[in-house]
Design an enzyme around this catalytic site. Structure first.
Site, PDB file in Angstrom:
ATOM      1  N   ASP A  33       0.851  -1.186   0.000  1.00 42.98           N
ATOM      2  CA  ASP A  33       0.000   0.000   0.000  1.00 42.98           C
ATOM      3  C   ASP A  33       0.887   1.236   0.000  1.00 42.98           C
ATOM      4  OD1 ASP A  33      -3.262   0.206   1.212  1.00 42.98           O
ATOM      5  OD2 ASP A  33      -2.093   2.005   0.798  1.00 42.98           O
ATOM      6  N   ASP A  49       3.722   1.897  -4.513  1.00 42.08           N
ATOM      7  CA  ASP A  49       2.908   2.752  -5.372  1.00 42.08           C
ATOM      8  C   ASP A  49       2.764   2.034  -6.701  1.00 42.08           C
ATOM      9  OD1 ASP A  49       1.765   4.647  -7.001  1.00 42.08           O
ATOM     10  OD2 ASP A  49       3.161   6.258  -6.480  1.00 42.08           O
ATOM     11  N   ASN A  76      -5.752  -5.407  -5.848  1.00 40.80           N
ATOM     12  CA  ASN A  76      -6.926  -4.732  -5.308  1.00 40.80           C
ATOM     13  C   ASN A  76      -6.816  -3.215  -5.307  1.00 40.80           C
ATOM     14  OD1 ASN A  76      -9.422  -4.547  -3.406  1.00 40.80           O
ATOM     15  ND2 ASN A  76      -7.772  -3.534  -2.263  1.00 40.80           N
ATOM     16  N   SER A 128     -15.419  -4.853 -10.831  1.00 41.21           N
ATOM     17  CA  SER A 128     -16.607  -4.186 -10.294  1.00 41.21           C
ATOM     18  C   SER A 128     -17.792  -4.479 -11.191  1.00 41.21           C
ATOM     19  CB  SER A 128     -16.388  -2.677 -10.236  1.00 41.21           C
ATOM     20  OG  SER A 128     -17.606  -2.001  -9.957  1.00 41.21           O
ATOM     21  N   TYR A 141     -14.477   5.466 -14.063  1.00 41.85           N
ATOM     22  CA  TYR A 141     -14.327   4.289 -13.200  1.00 41.85           C
ATOM     23  C   TYR A 141     -14.813   3.031 -13.914  1.00 41.85           C
ATOM     24  CZ  TYR A 141     -14.832   1.186  -9.186  1.00 41.85           C
ATOM     25  OH  TYR A 141     -14.747   0.113  -8.312  1.00 41.85           O
ATOM     26  N   THR A 173     -21.520  -2.237  -5.164  1.00 47.42           N
ATOM     27  CA  THR A 173     -20.866  -1.177  -4.406  1.00 47.42           C
ATOM     28  C   THR A 173     -20.580  -1.650  -2.983  1.00 47.42           C
ATOM     29  OG1 THR A 173     -22.135   0.406  -5.703  1.00 47.42           O
ATOM     30  CG2 THR A 173     -20.997   1.245  -3.767  1.00 47.42           C
ATOM     31  N   THR A 176     -17.083   1.174   2.040  1.00 43.96           N
ATOM     32  CA  THR A 176     -15.754   1.358   2.635  1.00 43.96           C
ATOM     33  C   THR A 176     -15.506   2.849   2.840  1.00 43.96           C
ATOM     34  OG1 THR A 176     -14.680   1.584   0.498  1.00 43.96           O
ATOM     35  CG2 THR A 176     -14.877  -0.652   1.374  1.00 43.96           C
TER      36      THR A 176
END
Length: 219
Positions: A33, A49, A76, A128, A141, A173, A176
């Site tokens: 992360d 990154d 992810n 998604s 997106y 969706t 988070t």
């Protein structure tokens, strides 16, 4: 049990839930992360990154050096954008596609030499429902996740003969912090949240933990 997993975006949200689920099932896990400080105790937090190939290569090398192998990659890490094609700048397009699509390619490319040595190699990409269903004000997106879906099929075809399985999850969706930050950009966040809940077939956004179980199954 006995496997090593690397999860990008593993410091928060869906990624953190995936990290916790894989740990609970006996894996040794690295959370990659930009800010890995949210990684739970006992999890290897690695700064990464996904927009930078040198950063990705270094992060994957760290995982293998510290944990000895790499069997599972969960791609992810991702960012969102709100608006129609009229609302978004070239810089927006470049930024989101670089993270959501090219970022997955960078991580996978760095991981593949190590996955080829595993008897249980798997890549799981976070896609998604936006890849397949038109959602309002999500043009960029959705385009990025459509590319993730196509990339997943292509990678699965490229690497199945090597014993490396490639799949993706396409959640509705997910509630988070990522979604809360996006909702904050709307004039009426509460109204937009209610609309997002209503759009889901089960009447509410799904939880990160529900997605994590699906990722673990595919891994």
């Amino acid at each position: 049990a006995g496997l090593v997993a690397a999860v990008t975006g593993g410091g928060a949200g869906i990624g953190l839930a995936v990290v916790e689920e894989l740990v609970a099932r006996g894996a040794r896990v690295a959370a990659l992360d930009v800010d890995p400080s949210g990684a739970p105790e006992g999890v290897l937090g690695v700064p990464c990154d996904v927009r930078d190939r040198a950063s990705v290569d270094a992060a994957v090398a760290t995982v293998v050096r510290e944990l000895g192998q790499l069997d599972i990659v969960v791609n992810n890490a991702g960012i969102s954008a709100v608006g129609s094609v009229e609302d978004l700048s070239d810089e927006d397009w470049s930024r989101v596609l670089d993270v959501n699509v090219v970022g997955m390619a960078r991580v996978s490319a760095a991981a593949l030499p190590h996955l080829r040595r595993s008897e249980a190699a798997a890549i799981v990409n976070t896609c998604s429902i936006a890849a397949q269903v038109g959602l309002p004000q999500r043009a960029l997106y959705a385009a990025s996740k459509g590319a993730v879906l196509a990339l997943t099929f292509a990678m699965a075809t490229d690497h199945v003969a090597e014993g490396i399985r490639v799949n993706c999850v396409s959640p509705g969706t997910v509630h988070t912090g990522f979604v809360d930050r996006m909702l904050a950009t709307f004039p009426d966040p509460a109204k937009e949240k209610a609309a997002m809940d209503a759009r889901q077939a089960i009447g509410r956004m799904v939880t990160p933990e529900e997605v994590a179980v699906a990722v673990a199954y595919l891994a």
